[in-house]
Design a protein around this motif. Structure first.
Motif, mmCIF file in Angstrom:
data_model
loop_
_atom_site.group_PDB
_atom_site.id
_atom_site.type_symbol
_atom_site.label_atom_id
_atom_site.label_comp_id
_atom_site.label_asym_id
_atom_site.label_seq_id
_atom_site.Cartn_x
_atom_site.Cartn_y
_atom_site.Cartn_z
ATOM 1 N N GLU A 170 0.907 -1.280 -0.096
ATOM 2 C CA GLU A 170 -0.076 -0.032 0.010
ATOM 3 C C GLU A 170 0.829 1.215 -0.018
ATOM 4 O OE1 GLU A 170 -3.257 0.263 -0.206
ATOM 5 O OE2 GLU A 170 -3.591 -1.839 -0.189
ATOM 6 N N GLU A 203 -2.517 -8.112 -10.831
ATOM 7 C CA GLU A 203 -3.444 -7.744 -9.707
ATOM 8 C C GLU A 203 -2.739 -6.419 -8.900
ATOM 9 O OE1 GLU A 203 -6.427 -7.957 -8.944
ATOM 10 O OE2 GLU A 203 -6.659 -7.613 -7.164
ATOM 11 N N LYS A 207 -4.280 -2.669 -8.588
ATOM 12 C CA LYS A 207 -4.334 -1.756 -7.293
ATOM 13 C C LYS A 207 -3.513 -0.584 -7.398
ATOM 14 C CE LYS A 207 -4.350 -5.926 -4.312
ATOM 15 N NZ LYS A 207 -3.512 -6.680 -3.455
ATOM 16 N N GLU A 210 -5.475 1.887 -9.655
ATOM 17 C CA GLU A 210 -6.891 2.214 -8.998
ATOM 18 C C GLU A 210 -6.554 3.267 -7.955
ATOM 19 O OE1 GLU A 210 -9.294 -1.242 -8.555
ATOM 20 O OE2 GLU A 210 -10.104 -1.073 -10.482
#
Ligand code: ZN
Ligand code: ZN
Length: 262
Positions: A170, A203, A207, A210
């Motif tokens: 993240e 994937e 992320k 987005e």
């Protein structure tokens, strides 16, 4: 000021694609704010400068940046710097690299080559660097087997980031936020969660796209599982899912941030 451009000289990632040269493993040449910057000169970069439709002259380079010491990113660094410095006789140019690429055990840049550049600067997490008018940052140390930093260039009209090799986190979204052009090294199609593979997969790319919502996202640095599918089709699927323009880089792709982003 001439307009900025990025040429993806090579788009290979991972050792099998590099060993078999299924894609070129040459680096990425950027002309930013009039500065000639070569990122990650992997195997074949020097040859690729001369044997393509457009000849790029390594003696005109101002800067070489190594994001990390892995061979697919650093193999040609010594010959490229020799060319940039007229055989090491004309001390000039910059080299930016993580500490473990230039110091300690088995540095990938030879000592006589290190001495031939005008400035050798060590990359750090949260580093902030200037090359004349050009400004770039290394916001994050990536989770990768060797010391690795992504790059964030703050150009006059756009923020261009290179999210190079590393495991998704993240923190990547936070640190590369604000990017108008997001270049991602998407080595694998899918990484199973139980495997400790420190790279991005599709994937992870989704992320990042987005979370950051750039104007344009480009995938590059493909391993076999990406090439076995058609990366262009995978990019189109990702574009459909995210609603953001996504391209799969091909060898020789040129992107002009002023024209292609807005
Ligand atoms: Zn790599
Ligand atoms: Zn690597």
């Amino acid at each position: 000021m001439p307009s900025d451009w990025i040429r993806f000289m090579g788009t290979a990632g991972a050792r099998f694609v590099v060993s078999k040269q299924l894609r070129s493993s040459a680096g990425t040449w950027c002309s930013f704010n009039g500065q000639q910057v070569l990122i990650d000169p992997g195997p074949g970069t020097l040859r690729s400068c001369f044997f393509n439709s457009v000849v790029l002259k390594p003696e005109e380079l101002d800067t070489v940046i190594l994001t990390h010491r892995h061979l697919d990113h650093s193999c040609d660094v010594n010959v490229i710097i020799e060319a940039m410095t007229h055989g090491t006789f004309n001390r000039r140019g910059y080299l930016f690299a993580p500490r473990d690429a230039v110091c300690g055990f088995e540095p990938v840049v030879f000592s006589h080559v290190r001495k031939s550049v005008e400035n050798l600067e060590i990359l750090y997490e949260k580093g902030d660097y200037r090359l004349g008018d050009l400004h770039f940052e290394t916001p994050l140390k990536h989770d990768h087997p060797v010391e690795t930093y992504g790059l964030k260039f703050n150009l006059d009209n756009a923020c261009v980031s290179f999210v190079v090799d590393g495991k998704f986190s993240e923190e990547m979204i936070e640190n590369y936020s604000g990017s108008d052009l997001l270049v991602m090294n998407v080595l694998l199609k899918e990484i199973s969660p139980e495997k400790e593979i420190k790279h991005l997969d599709l994937e992870a790319a989704r992320k990042l796209i987005e979370g950051i919502r750039p104007s344009l996202a480009i995938m590059t640095h493909f391993g076999l599982t990406m090439l076995q599918e058609n990366p262009g089709v995978l990019a189109a699927e990702l574009q459909e899912k995210t609603g953001i323009k996504v391209l799969a880089a091909t060898d020789g792709l040129v992107v002009r941030p002023d024209q292609d982003l807005f």
